[in-house]
Design a protein around this motif. Structure first.
Motif, PDB file in Angstrom:
ATOM      1  N   TYR A  55       0.845  -1.198   0.000  1.00 61.48           N
ATOM      2  CA  TYR A  55       0.000   0.000   0.000  1.00 61.48           C
ATOM      3  C   TYR A  55       0.879   1.246   0.000  1.00 61.48           C
ATOM      4  CZ  TYR A  55      -3.422  -3.387   1.764  1.00 61.48           C
ATOM      5  OH  TYR A  55      -4.230  -4.481   1.924  1.00 61.48           O
ATOM      6  N   PRO A  56       0.356   2.358  -0.495  1.00 56.00           N
ATOM      7  CA  PRO A  56       1.098   3.619  -0.396  1.00 56.00           C
ATOM      8  C   PRO A  56       1.265   4.014   1.075  1.00 56.00           C
ATOM      9  CG  PRO A  56      -0.724   3.806  -1.969  1.00 56.00           C
ATOM     10  CD  PRO A  56      -0.912   2.513  -1.238  1.00 56.00           C
ATOM     11  N   GLY A  57       2.385   4.645   1.374  1.00 54.16           N
ATOM     12  CA  GLY A  57       2.604   5.143   2.721  1.00 54.16           C
ATOM     13  C   GLY A  57       3.295   4.156   3.631  1.00 54.16           C
ATOM     14  N   GLN A  58       3.283   4.495   4.917  1.00 58.53           N
ATOM     15  CA  GLN A  58       3.982   3.702   5.925  1.00 58.53           C
ATOM     16  C   GLN A  58       3.102   3.546   7.154  1.00 58.53           C
ATOM     17  OE1 GLN A  58       8.046   4.896   6.836  1.00 58.53           O
ATOM     18  NE2 GLN A  58       7.697   4.463   9.009  1.00 58.53           N
ATOM     19  N   PHE A  59       3.133   2.356   7.742  1.00 60.81           N
ATOM     20  CA  PHE A  59       2.356   2.097   8.944  1.00 60.81           C
ATOM     21  C   PHE A  59       3.303   2.041  10.132  1.00 60.81           C
ATOM     22  CE2 PHE A  59       0.184  -1.062  11.799  1.00 60.81           C
ATOM     23  CZ  PHE A  59      -0.824  -0.186  12.214  1.00 60.81           C
ATOM     24  N   ASP A  60       3.001   2.803  11.181  1.00 65.02           N
ATOM     25  CA  ASP A  60       3.885   2.881  12.344  1.00 65.02           C
ATOM     26  C   ASP A  60       3.471   1.947  13.470  1.00 65.02           C
ATOM     27  OD1 ASP A  60       5.359   4.794  11.032  1.00 65.02           O
ATOM     28  OD2 ASP A  60       4.346   6.501  11.978  1.00 65.02           O
ATOM     29  N   GLY A  61       2.391   1.220  13.279  1.00 62.82           N
ATOM     30  CA  GLY A  61       1.992   0.243  14.284  1.00 62.82           C
ATOM     31  C   GLY A  61       2.631  -1.103  14.019  1.00 62.82           C
ATOM     32  N   VAL A  62       2.015  -2.153  14.541  1.00 60.00           N
ATOM     33  CA  VAL A  62       2.519  -3.514  14.364  1.00 60.00           C
ATOM     34  C   VAL A  62       1.722  -4.198  13.258  1.00 60.00           C
ATOM     35  CG1 VAL A  62       2.847  -5.760  15.451  1.00 60.00           C
ATOM     36  CG2 VAL A  62       3.188  -3.668  16.777  1.00 60.00           C
TER      37      VAL A  62
END
Length: 455
Positions: free
Chosen positions: A153-160
């Protein structure tokens, strides 16, 4: 025929596919070596398998009833529940292997690093021990539920973020208590995990995200396991599907009534998602639905409908890739669309000494699928079965795929679907035809025993 004159076989893997195939070869006196990367049999049904390839989670119960998963010559325990826990199934497998004396024929803690055809058509098999052995035949039994597929997916996830393959329980590998959770997918694992995590003592909020709605099938219909009502092989397929769809809609009602999106397809046009609990959790509001993820934005997730939620953890229940890491030849691997057409879901028409076992998504079960396929394999290797010509094999394969895949919408997850009953009935007919062809040809060995000959 004496064992010394039969081709020598390499079996890759000792899950239920590998050991049930090994049992058949042993019955026919066909020499084989079976290599298993782990320290025990069972494959994905070996909970916390040290080889890291098991997808078992602690609460997992198989979605196939005991009536449909049992091996023909080894009944399941009489006191089993209709849908046994994975630990019961694993013990059943171990009992089977020990009962038929298969354990001593399996080489544990040893994987196949590569399998290559030499110029003379033999298989050069390099093991993880560094040793290379030569075989007349290779049987691929490494399974297809071990290489997780995770969408980008576009972007970045900062969770787990984890794949369902890594999920063990609500606290391992991530403590999910009090978290906002997104489960991506609506297959069986997604249903199980979402149902477990969505209960109020665990998740703060849980959303299931998927590109499309699905029909969630119950484990029971009319007071008995739903898979006991599978349509008989003799019933015309269109009639059987029409009756089944009518019955499903009558029993379930509309998915929208549970707070889920309306499916864009009819029941049984997709591989069924089976759960005895998910619809209740959705109806209670514990499971909420979101469309596909559009982008990852740090600690937030944006969905295709424009909504944005604060999210602590994502569980990708997004399926698996079919992989055969020991093969390097493109002809032996699935294409970009996950397709690998095979005669009777087993044979490449151009390679007479290679079989892919249980490389299918059969309804209702995969557990004992190779047990049926191995009937053809064993007869073939002793000269009692002969397939048609390569050209006819391709024609039959195209027809078979039209029969088995025609009802499903196009997707990577639907390239290897088969109806167990229809497939097996057809397989028995093909074996009978092949026995006549073999007899007419003098019951010669299609694969000569060269690897066993003295150097």
């Amino acid at each position: 025929m004496s064992q010394a004159k039969l081709p020598k076989v390499c079996i890759i893997g000792a899950g239920p596919t590998g050991f049930s195939t090994a049992k058949r070869l042993k019955d026919y006196g066909i020499p084989y070596d079976c290599f298993e990367l782990s320290d025990d049999i069972g494959g994905t049904w070996y909970y916390k398998n040290p080889n890291g390839l098991s997808a078992c989670y602690d609460s997992l119960h198989i979605d196939t009833s005991k009536w449909r998963l049992a091996f023909e010559d080894f009944p399941v325990p009489a006191d089993w529940p209709d849908f046994p826990h994975h630990s019961q199934l694993f013990q059943y497998f171990k009992n089977y292997v020990d009962h038929f004396g298969l354990r001593e024929t399996i080489t544990f803690n040893t994987g196949v690093e590569s399998a290559k055809r030499s110029a003379d058509g033999l298989w050069e098999v390099k093991l993880t021990t560094g040793e290379t052995r030569v075989y007349d035949v290779v049987l691929v039994c490494n399974g297809h539920h071990w290489s997780p597929r995770v969408p980008e997916y576009p972007g970045q996830f900062d969770g787990v973020a984890i794949h369902s393959h890594a999920y063990r329980d609500p606290f391992d590998p991530v403590d999910m208590r009090g978290k906002n959770i997104v489960v991506v997918g609506m297959g069986n694992s997604a249903m199980d995990i979402a149902s477990e995590l969505s209960q109020r003592p665990i998740a703060k909020n849980l959303w299931v995200s998927a590109r499309r709605g699905v029909w969630v099938m119950p484990k029971y219909m009319n007071g008995r396991p739903a898979d006991k009502a599978a349509m008989p092989a003799w019933m015309p397929r269109k009639l059987g599907l029409a009756l089944a769809r009518k019955g499903i809609k009558k029993a379930l009602g509309n998915m929208e009534d549970y707070g889920l999106p309306k499916p864009d397809h009819e029941p049984l046009e997709a591989h069924p998602s089976v759960s005895g609990e998910f619809l209740t959790r959705a109806g209670c509001g514990d499971v909420k639905f979101k469309p596909a993820i559009q982008s990852l934005e740090g600690k937030q997730v944006r969905f295709a409908d424009g909504s944005v939620e604060d999210v602590d953890a994502i569980v990708f229940a997004t399926g698996y890739d079919m992989k055969f890491p020991f093969f390097s030849e493109p002809d032996l691997l699935p294409d970009a669309d996950h397709r690998l057409p095979l005669f009777k879901r087993m044979m490449n028409p151009d390679i007479p000494n290679l079989f892919y076992m249980a490389l299918a998504q059969p309804l209702p079960t995969l557990v004992n699928f190779a047990e049926q396929q191995s009937k053809l394999v064993a007869k073939y290797l002793v000269g009692e079965y002969l397939p048609p010509s390569p050209a006819e094999m391709r024609q039959v394969t195209a027809k078979d795929e039209e029969t088995h895949l025609g009802q499903y919408y196009s997707a990577k997850r639907h390239t290897i679907q088969v109806d167990f009953g229809v497939y097996v009935a057809d397989l028995m007919k093909e074996i009978a035809k092949g026995e006549k062809r073999a007899k007419a040809a003098g019951n010669k060995l299609p694969v000569p025993a060269r690897a066993t000959e003295p150097a």
